[in-house]
Design a protein around this motif. Structure first.
Motif, mmCIF file in Angstrom:
data_model
loop_
_atom_site.group_PDB
_atom_site.id
_atom_site.type_symbol
_atom_site.label_atom_id
_atom_site.label_comp_id
_atom_site.label_asym_id
_atom_site.label_seq_id
_atom_site.Cartn_x
_atom_site.Cartn_y
_atom_site.Cartn_z
ATOM 1 N N TYR A 43 42.646 43.889 8.339
ATOM 2 C CA TYR A 43 42.500 44.898 9.944
ATOM 3 C C TYR A 43 43.121 44.212 10.771
ATOM 4 C CZ TYR A 43 38.710 42.145 9.030
ATOM 5 O OH TYR A 43 38.260 40.089 9.661
ATOM 6 N N LEU A 44 43.706 43.210 10.869
ATOM 7 C CA LEU A 44 43.575 41.617 11.588
ATOM 8 C C LEU A 44 45.349 42.445 11.609
ATOM 9 C CD1 LEU A 44 42.036 38.799 12.232
ATOM 10 C CD2 LEU A 44 42.106 40.989 14.108
ATOM 11 N N VAL A 45 46.176 42.546 10.547
ATOM 12 C CA VAL A 45 47.694 42.182 10.252
ATOM 13 C C VAL A 45 48.284 43.887 11.201
ATOM 14 C CG1 VAL A 45 49.090 42.386 8.830
ATOM 15 C CG2 VAL A 45 47.424 41.030 8.668
ATOM 16 N N ALA A 46 47.269 44.871 10.177
ATOM 17 C CA ALA A 46 47.542 46.193 10.968
ATOM 18 C C ALA A 46 47.392 47.290 12.601
ATOM 19 C CB ALA A 46 46.047 47.313 10.073
ATOM 20 N N PHE A 47 46.199 45.769 12.540
ATOM 21 C CA PHE A 47 46.306 45.836 14.359
ATOM 22 C C PHE A 47 47.638 45.512 14.967
ATOM 23 C CE2 PHE A 47 44.430 45.831 18.611
ATOM 24 C CZ PHE A 47 43.838 47.318 18.462
ATOM 25 N N GLY A 48 47.850 44.571 14.270
ATOM 26 C CA GLY A 48 48.882 43.596 15.358
ATOM 27 C C GLY A 48 50.324 44.241 14.687
ATOM 28 N N MET A 49 50.742 44.540 13.521
ATOM 29 C CA MET A 49 51.222 44.901 13.154
ATOM 30 C C MET A 49 51.867 45.549 14.552
ATOM 31 S SD MET A 49 51.696 44.880 9.433
ATOM 32 C CE MET A 49 53.113 46.282 8.820
ATOM 33 N N ILE A 50 50.829 47.220 14.867
ATOM 34 C CA ILE A 50 51.424 48.407 15.471
ATOM 35 C C ILE A 50 52.401 47.451 16.648
ATOM 36 C CG2 ILE A 50 50.436 49.925 17.656
ATOM 37 C CD1 ILE A 50 47.843 50.243 15.292
ATOM 38 N N THR A 260 50.808 37.554 4.419
ATOM 39 C CA THR A 260 49.530 36.593 4.809
ATOM 40 C C THR A 260 48.216 37.497 3.755
ATOM 41 O OG1 THR A 260 49.711 37.646 7.183
ATOM 42 C CG2 THR A 260 50.720 36.231 6.677
ATOM 43 N N CYS A 261 48.145 38.543 3.578
ATOM 44 C CA CYS A 261 46.960 39.205 3.582
ATOM 45 C C CYS A 261 46.718 38.750 2.232
ATOM 46 C CB CYS A 261 47.135 40.564 3.327
ATOM 47 S SG CYS A 261 47.579 41.415 4.649
ATOM 48 N N LYS A 262 44.991 38.572 1.871
ATOM 49 C CA LYS A 262 44.890 38.162 0.723
ATOM 50 C C LYS A 262 45.265 38.915 -0.843
ATOM 51 C CE LYS A 262 40.507 36.546 3.397
ATOM 52 N NZ LYS A 262 39.185 36.851 3.242
ATOM 53 N N SER A 263 45.321 39.744 -1.009
ATOM 54 C CA SER A 263 45.971 40.390 -1.994
ATOM 55 C C SER A 263 47.059 42.078 -1.758
ATOM 56 C CB SER A 263 44.202 41.372 -2.829
ATOM 57 O OG SER A 263 44.022 42.147 -2.166
ATOM 58 N N LEU A 264 47.273 41.861 -2.104
ATOM 59 C CA LEU A 264 48.319 43.784 -3.007
ATOM 60 C C LEU A 264 47.026 44.961 -2.267
ATOM 61 C CD1 LEU A 264 50.648 45.370 -3.112
ATOM 62 C CD2 LEU A 264 50.146 45.280 -5.520
ATOM 63 N N LYS A 265 45.868 44.889 -2.783
ATOM 64 C CA LYS A 265 44.890 45.773 -2.437
ATOM 65 C C LYS A 265 45.412 46.047 -0.858
ATOM 66 C CE LYS A 265 40.516 48.037 -3.369
ATOM 67 N NZ LYS A 265 39.802 47.973 -3.576
ATOM 68 N N ASP A 266 44.928 44.565 0.147
ATOM 69 C CA ASP A 266 44.271 44.671 1.338
ATOM 70 C C ASP A 266 45.901 44.570 2.315
ATOM 71 O OD1 ASP A 266 41.865 43.835 0.408
ATOM 72 O OD2 ASP A 266 42.443 41.472 1.948
ATOM 73 N N ASN A 270 46.118 48.317 4.647
ATOM 74 C CA ASN A 270 46.334 47.838 6.075
ATOM 75 C C ASN A 270 47.787 48.907 6.384
ATOM 76 O OD1 ASN A 270 48.419 45.988 8.253
ATOM 77 N ND2 ASN A 270 49.682 45.078 6.446
ATOM 78 N N MET A 271 48.906 48.511 5.209
ATOM 79 C CA MET A 271 49.866 49.147 5.470
ATOM 80 C C MET A 271 49.698 50.950 5.602
ATOM 81 S SD MET A 271 53.124 49.875 5.489
ATOM 82 C CE MET A 271 52.748 47.969 5.714
ATOM 83 N N PHE A 272 48.679 51.582 4.844
ATOM 84 C CA PHE A 272 47.809 52.554 5.706
ATOM 85 C C PHE A 272 48.054 52.865 7.085
ATOM 86 C CE2 PHE A 272 44.327 55.705 5.390
ATOM 87 C CZ PHE A 272 45.435 56.710 5.172
ATOM 88 N N TRP A 273 46.254 52.000 7.507
ATOM 89 C CA TRP A 273 45.886 52.284 9.029
ATOM 90 C C TRP A 273 46.523 51.816 9.424
ATOM 91 C CZ3 TRP A 273 41.786 55.090 9.263
ATOM 92 C CH2 TRP A 273 40.773 55.265 8.019
ATOM 93 N N PHE A 274 47.544 51.261 9.385
ATOM 94 C CA PHE A 274 49.087 51.053 10.214
ATOM 95 C C PHE A 274 49.456 52.512 10.381
ATOM 96 C CE2 PHE A 274 53.203 50.170 10.113
ATOM 97 C CZ PHE A 274 53.966 49.626 11.605
#
Length: 487
Positions: A43-50, A260-266, A270-274
């Motif tokens: 969720y941090l990656v998703a928000f920061g990628m915006i 940098t995410c822990k897994s492919l699922k994460d 991240n990509m969906f919410w981003f």
């Protein structure tokens, strides 16, 4: 706005970033710099990628461009959704399966040495150009807000801007970026929301009347169906899908964060919410752009010659002081959230793809990594100055035009690797990837004469990728010759 106040805001802002950098770079090593030890919360990656995706270009150029093309840019944004679906379902599984640090290492495994180096080279070229455009934009704002008052040259503004980025990224790398981008995205979104609120108050409108004003204004037109227009819906939508694929899915900068995410699922979450939040935020930026023009008309304020200057002009000279402060925080956050990660990605790609660091027989040398980081800072400085000398159009347009020519070969290479089973005459791949952008430029320059008045927009990227794909197909090796070619 008082230059001393601006300097105080910037000093406080970067003090916060330096504190974050200090804590995130504790016990740092090269694995932390490049991959954040693959422990980043999705969720941090998703928000920061915006923030990294939008950058200062969206913050200033998208609202300004509303005066030229209304809301038609939103057609590109809708196309992003298709592109992000491809990234989540096709590219991310590939990158995680191969456990990549640099995504271009896939090309070496698939085709060979020259294909790998070609893909990495075009990324470096693309990111240097794109990041320079973005840095040019924020440096121009800082010049207007601070350095013009002291008669300092633009080159000093650029040097200070890049030096600040270098200071908080050279140690922690991508781990620091994940956290600082989260903070900077928050500032950027708060800035646009606050700006809309302050404009509403200045125009003495309710939220309902403001929405009605937007809906009935000439600026709110989204869809363009004229086939010869550069803003045609199908051109923009298809371009948006491919822009998302190449500028996110085939871009080391954006994918380094995902990896940098822990897994492919994460990473897929991240990509969906981003992408969901990105569409909403872009609509807010377009709405703010329309409100800026409505405000200028109501207050009888002369519009600047360059649309990119509209928001800075109003925020720093005509809005209340609070709006100016909010604007500066937003533009600084937007610009640095893109530029800092780009500098880290350039360092990563060069160290891994060209110096071969990180392989079992060639461990990563921290001193070499820091020197590379510094060299790319100097390169960005020089390119920003060159861009200032030649730029004559909206930066948002310039970024996508450049992307069409520099990302096209990467698109063609990955598409050929993913959707065919052919091997290539690897040593000839660089020639194809150099020829495709040149041919695309020639076709684009003559399209109206050759194609019955057709004008290319951002879809020049698709043409470039297609020409690269066709060229690679001509280099294919028949199955009977593959063993001989590889031996």
């Amino acid at each position: 706005m008082n230059p001393q106040l601006v300097i105080l805001i910037i000093v406080c802002y970067f003090a916060v970033l330096m504190v974050i950098a200090h804590f995130t770079s504790k016990n740092d090593d090269n694995t932390t710099f490049f991959t954040a030890n693959r422990r980043s919360p999705w969720y941090l990656v998703a928000f920061g990628m915006i923030g990294a995706s939008l950058s200062g270009v969206t913050f200033i150029s998208v609202p300004g461009e509303v005066g030229n093309t209304a809301f038609s840019y939103f057609q590109v944004v809708l196309g992003y959704l298709v592109g992000y679906l491809v990234i989540a379902t096709v590219l991310l599984p590939l990158y995680y399966r191969l456990n990549l640090i640099s995504i271009y290492a896939y090309l070496e495994e698939r085709f060979g040495f020259y294909s790998y180096k070609t893909g990495a080279f075009f990324f470096l070229l693309s990111r240097i150009v794109g990041s320079s455009f973005r840095l040019f934009l924020v440096a121009g704002v800082l010049q207007l807000a601070i350095f013009d008052a002291y008669n300092w040259p633009f080159s000093i503004t650029v040097a200070v801007t890049i030096a600040l980025i270098w200071l908080y990224t050279f140690r922690g790398g991508i781990k620091t970026i994940v956290w600082t981008d989260t903070l900077q995205t928050l500032f950027m979104i708060l800035a646009v929301v606050a700006s809309i609120y302050l404009i509403k108050d200045a125009l003495d409108m309710s939220w309902v009347s403001l929405a009605d004003e937007l809906k009935t204004s000439e600026y709110s037109k989204i869809f363009v169906w004229d086939a010869n227009s550069g803003q045609n819906f199908f051109k923009q939508f298809i371009s948006g899908a491919f822009i998302a694929i190449v500028m996110t899915g085939l871009d080391q900068d954006m994918m380094q964060k995902n990896l940098t995410c822990k897994s492919l699922k994460d990473a897929q979450k991240n990509m969906f919410w981003f992408c969901v939040v990105l569409v909403i935020v872009n609509f807010f930026f377009l709405s703010m752009g329309a409100l800026l023009y409505i405000y200028a008309e109501n207050m009888q304020i002369a519009l600047p010659a360059r649309t990119d200057d509209l928001y800075p002009l109003l925020a720093l000279n005509h809005f209340p002081l609070l709006a100016g402060v909010v604007f500066l925080l937003g533009i600084i956050a937007a610009a640095y959230s893109s530029a800092d990660s780009a500098l880290t990605a350039l360092t990563t790609s060069f160290c891994v793809d060209f110096l071969g660091l990180g392989k079992s027989d060639k461990p990563i040398n921290k001193k070499v990594r820091i020197r590379v980081h510094l060299v790319f800072s100097v390169i960005l400085f020089l390119v920003v100055l060159a861009f200032k000398a030649i730029n004559d159009q909206s930066v948002i347009t310039a970024v996508f035009v450049a992307a069409g020519y520099t990302y096209g070969p990467i698109l063609g290479l990955f598409a050929f690797g993913l959707f065919t089973k052919f091997q290539l005459k690897d040593n000839s791949v660089p020639l194809v990837c150099l020829a495709a952008p040149v041919m695309s430029y020639i076709i684009n320059a003559n399209s109206e004469a050759w194609l019955c008045g057709y004008k290319f927009g951002f879809e020049i990227l698709v043409l470039n990728g297609l020409l690269t794909f066709i060229g690679l197909y001509l280099l294919r090796i028949k199955k009977s010759n593959v063993k001989a070619a590889l031996s």
